[in-house]
Design a protein around this motif. Structure first.
Motif, PDB file in Angstrom:
ATOM      1  N   LEU A  40      23.052  91.087  82.591  1.00 31.67           N
ATOM      2  CA  LEU A  40      22.249  89.900  82.853  1.00 31.67           C
ATOM      3  C   LEU A  40      22.201  89.104  81.561  1.00 31.67           C
ATOM      4  CD1 LEU A  40      20.172  88.403  84.784  1.00 31.67           C
ATOM      5  CD2 LEU A  40      18.408  89.704  83.576  1.00 31.67           C
ATOM      6  N   TYR A  41      22.611  87.852  81.609  1.00 33.24           N
ATOM      7  CA  TYR A  41      22.649  87.001  80.420  1.00 33.24           C
ATOM      8  C   TYR A  41      21.417  86.104  80.390  1.00 33.24           C
ATOM      9  CZ  TYR A  41      27.487  88.572  80.479  1.00 33.24           C
ATOM     10  OH  TYR A  41      28.609  89.353  80.514  1.00 33.24           O
ATOM     11  N   ALA A  42      20.777  86.022  79.217  1.00 28.84           N
ATOM     12  CA  ALA A  42      19.535  85.263  79.091  1.00 28.84           C
ATOM     13  C   ALA A  42      19.517  84.474  77.792  1.00 28.84           C
ATOM     14  CB  ALA A  42      18.333  86.208  79.158  1.00 28.84           C
ATOM     15  N   PRO A  43      19.625  83.143  77.850  1.00 25.60           N
ATOM     16  CA  PRO A  43      19.450  82.339  76.634  1.00 25.60           C
ATOM     17  C   PRO A  43      18.013  82.446  76.134  1.00 25.60           C
ATOM     18  CG  PRO A  43      20.525  81.075  78.379  1.00 25.60           C
ATOM     19  CD  PRO A  43      19.998  82.320  79.006  1.00 25.60           C
ATOM     20  N   LEU A  44      17.844  82.537  74.820  1.00 24.21           N
ATOM     21  CA  LEU A  44      16.520  82.668  74.212  1.00 24.21           C
ATOM     22  C   LEU A  44      16.262  81.435  73.351  1.00 24.21           C
ATOM     23  CD1 LEU A  44      16.695  86.427  73.127  1.00 24.21           C
ATOM     24  CD2 LEU A  44      15.991  85.463  75.345  1.00 24.21           C
ATOM     25  N   ALA A  45      15.522  80.478  73.898  1.00 25.25           N
ATOM     26  CA  ALA A  45      15.315  79.198  73.218  1.00 25.25           C
ATOM     27  C   ALA A  45      14.542  79.349  71.916  1.00 25.25           C
ATOM     28  CB  ALA A  45      14.591  78.230  74.153  1.00 25.25           C
ATOM     29  N   ARG A  46      13.672  80.346  71.843  1.00 20.00           N
ATOM     30  CA  ARG A  46      12.863  80.522  70.644  1.00 20.00           C
ATOM     31  C   ARG A  46      13.447  81.553  69.686  1.00 20.00           C
ATOM     32  NH1 ARG A  46       6.843  80.517  73.540  1.00 20.00           N
ATOM     33  NH2 ARG A  46       6.798  78.260  73.986  1.00 20.00           N
ATOM     34  N   ALA A  47      14.640  82.030  69.971  1.00 19.69           N
ATOM     35  CA  ALA A  47      15.311  82.981  69.076  1.00 19.69           C
ATOM     36  C   ALA A  47      16.721  82.522  68.727  1.00 19.69           C
ATOM     37  CB  ALA A  47      15.359  84.373  69.710  1.00 19.69           C
ATOM     38  N   ASP A  48      17.140  81.367  69.262  1.00 21.56           N
ATOM     39  CA  ASP A  48      18.469  80.815  68.972  1.00 21.56           C
ATOM     40  C   ASP A  48      19.564  81.848  69.237  1.00 21.56           C
ATOM     41  OD1 ASP A  48      17.296  78.399  68.096  1.00 21.56           O
ATOM     42  OD2 ASP A  48      17.042  79.199  66.070  1.00 21.56           O
ATOM     43  N   ALA A  58      23.755  85.559  68.152  1.00 16.05           N
ATOM     44  CA  ALA A  58      23.128  84.399  67.513  1.00 16.05           C
ATOM     45  C   ALA A  58      23.967  83.152  67.747  1.00 16.05           C
ATOM     46  CB  ALA A  58      22.964  84.649  66.021  1.00 16.05           C
ATOM     47  N   ASN A  59      23.272  82.023  67.995  1.00 17.42           N
ATOM     48  CA  ASN A  59      23.953  80.747  68.222  1.00 17.42           C
ATOM     49  C   ASN A  59      23.859  79.807  67.033  1.00 17.42           C
ATOM     50  OD1 ASN A  59      22.548  80.778  71.536  1.00 17.42           O
ATOM     51  ND2 ASN A  59      24.467  81.660  70.853  1.00 17.42           N
ATOM     52  N   GLY A  60      22.986  80.121  66.073  1.00 21.61           N
ATOM     53  CA  GLY A  60      22.767  79.223  64.947  1.00 21.61           C
ATOM     54  C   GLY A  60      21.356  78.678  64.957  1.00 21.61           C
ATOM     55  N   ALA A  61      20.771  78.532  63.793  1.00 16.90           N
ATOM     56  CA  ALA A  61      19.388  78.080  63.668  1.00 16.90           C
ATOM     57  C   ALA A  61      19.187  76.716  64.302  1.00 16.90           C
ATOM     58  CB  ALA A  61      18.991  78.032  62.193  1.00 16.90           C
ATOM     59  N   GLY A  62      18.123  76.605  65.101  1.00 12.38           N
ATOM     60  CA  GLY A  62      17.759  75.337  65.718  1.00 12.38           C
ATOM     61  C   GLY A  62      18.529  74.968  66.955  1.00 12.38           C
ATOM     62  N   THR A  63      19.392  75.842  67.464  1.00 13.00           N
ATOM     63  CA  THR A  63      20.171  75.498  68.658  1.00 13.00           C
ATOM     64  C   THR A  63      19.330  75.568  69.931  1.00 13.00           C
ATOM     65  OG1 THR A  63      20.983  77.783  68.678  1.00 13.00           O
ATOM     66  CG2 THR A  63      22.430  76.107  67.730  1.00 13.00           C
ATOM     67  N   ALA A  64      18.404  76.516  70.006  1.00  7.29           N
ATOM     68  CA  ALA A  64      17.491  76.647  71.153  1.00  7.29           C
ATOM     69  C   ALA A  64      18.218  76.615  72.492  1.00  7.29           C
ATOM     70  CB  ALA A  64      16.420  75.556  71.097  1.00  7.29           C
ATOM     71  N   PRO A  65      19.113  77.583  72.769  1.00  2.88           N
ATOM     72  CA  PRO A  65      19.815  77.602  74.059  1.00  2.88           C
ATOM     73  C   PRO A  65      18.825  77.795  75.204  1.00  2.88           C
ATOM     74  CG  PRO A  65      20.089  79.696  72.930  1.00  2.88           C
ATOM     75  CD  PRO A  65      19.426  78.770  71.957  1.00  2.88           C
ATOM     76  N   PHE A  66      19.033  77.036  76.286  1.00 13.51           N
ATOM     77  CA  PHE A  66      18.012  77.037  77.343  1.00 13.51           C
ATOM     78  C   PHE A  66      18.580  77.295  78.733  1.00 13.51           C
ATOM     79  CE2 PHE A  66      14.612  74.938  79.907  1.00 13.51           C
ATOM     80  CZ  PHE A  66      13.549  75.675  79.443  1.00 13.51           C
ATOM     81  N   ARG A  67      19.676  76.633  79.092  1.00 13.15           N
ATOM     82  CA  ARG A  67      20.279  76.778  80.414  1.00 13.15           C
ATOM     83  C   ARG A  67      21.630  77.462  80.303  1.00 13.15           C
ATOM     84  NH1 ARG A  67      16.111  76.026  83.930  1.00 13.15           N
ATOM     85  NH2 ARG A  67      15.121  74.007  83.643  1.00 13.15           N
ATOM     86  N   ALA A  68      22.070  78.120  81.373  1.00 11.51           N
ATOM     87  CA  ALA A  68      23.333  78.853  81.318  1.00 11.51           C
ATOM     88  C   ALA A  68      24.036  78.842  82.661  1.00 11.51           C
ATOM     89  CB  ALA A  68      23.091  80.294  80.869  1.00 11.51           C
ATOM     90  N   ALA A  69      25.360  78.986  82.617  1.00 11.93           N
ATOM     91  CA  ALA A  69      26.179  79.127  83.823  1.00 11.93           C
ATOM     92  C   ALA A  69      27.405  79.945  83.462  1.00 11.93           C
ATOM     93  CB  ALA A  69      26.584  77.761  84.371  1.00 11.93           C
ATOM     94  N   LEU A  70      27.771  80.868  84.327  1.00 15.30           N
ATOM     95  CA  LEU A  70      28.897  81.758  84.075  1.00 15.30           C
ATOM     96  C   LEU A  70      30.104  81.304  84.870  1.00 15.30           C
ATOM     97  CD1 LEU A  70      29.653  84.418  82.604  1.00 15.30           C
ATOM     98  CD2 LEU A  70      29.018  85.627  84.702  1.00 15.30           C
TER      99      LEU A  70
END
Length: 268
Positions: free
Chosen positions: A95-103, A120-132
């Motif tokens: 199960l994949y889950a973007p973590l907006a408050r953990a980048d 990790a996506n990088g500081a300040g990226t705040a990933p929110f939505r996802a699609a596979l």
């Protein structure tokens, strides 16, 4: 399946015997009242038919609640800051889950409910939505007009994160995304905050997304809240903040399809 905000969660909950603590419309027998779950702000729900589990994200608490189909709480997965979107793999195991408050993107093992990995996506990226789409997880990230789409490639033993797949300045916030195995190589992207709502269809079969077509939502529909591709991969269903309707679009050309009326402000 549209599934990201309260209305769909309540609908599925009712079908599965769940209750989120709202006052019932009429008094039911005790056996029919369901189970109240400790949710501060539910953001998304994923249905896992392999393990017969529901995964419900709580953005405020940074948790994912795991229940059975009867609504009994089985497990609470913690330490997921800013979790919202939940995306199940085709085999229902990760199960994949973007973590907006953990980048970061969290990968959860559905059989154990434990985090398998965090990328990790990088500081300040705040990933929110996802699609596979196939072996690539796409995610919308960023704020204001510095938002874009990134990807997590899952084909290697060490998944690779890429950012800036779409030039910044196109989205007013982290964009909504939709993909489907029935529409291979297709990624639909929507801006959440514009009026009328804006949609793009991208070909993601290559290394870089290529625009196929773009369209504005009909009838002044604004502020896309959610969208999903139908099981046959031929249509896109949407939910908007206004007016009281759910426009649909044919894929891949985004020609206007049937519009489904709603009695209230549509939400997924």
């Amino acid at each position: 399946m549209l599934r990201r905000t309260s209305r769909i969660l309540v609908t599925l909950a009712a079908a599965l015997g769940l209750s989120l603590g709202a006052a019932p419309m009429s008094r039911a027998a005790p056996a029919d009242e369901g189970t109240a779950l400790p949710i501060a702000y539910h953001c998304d729900l994923a249905v896992d038919p392999l393990h017969k589990r529901l995964f419900i994200s709580d953005y405020n608490m940074g948790t994912v609640l795991v229940s059975d189909y009867q609504g009994h709480l089985v497990q609470t997965i913690k330490n997921l800051p800013g979790v919202c979107d939940l995306e199940l793999s085709a085999d229902y195991r990760p199960l994949y889950a973007p973590l907006a408050r953990a980048d970061a993107i969290s990968v959860i093992d559905t059989s154990t409910g434990r985090q398998r990995a965090r990328y990790a996506n990088g500081a300040g990226t705040a990933p929110f939505r996802a699609a596979l789409s196939g072996q690539t997880l796409y995610f919308g990230y960023g704020e204001q007009w510095e938002a874009s789409v990134g990807s997590l490639t899952l084909t290697s033993s060490t998944p690779v994160v890429r950012l800036g797949l779409i030039p910044e300045g196109q989205f007013s916030g982290a964009p909504l995304l939709a993909a489907s195995p029935a529409a291979a190589g297709t990624l639909v992207v929507a801006d959440q905050n514009t009026s009328p709502g804006q949609l793009w269809v991208y070909d993601v079969s290559g290394a870089t997304p290529v625009v196929r077509t773009t369209a504005s939502s009909p009838g002044g529909s604004a502020n896309f809240l959610d969208m999903a591709i139908t099981p046959d991969g031929k249509s896109l269903l949407t939910a908007s903040g206004a007016p009281y309707q759910h426009p649909s679009f044919r894929l891949p050309d985004l020609t206007e399809g049937h519009t489904y009326p709603s009695r209230t402000t549509p939400s997924p």
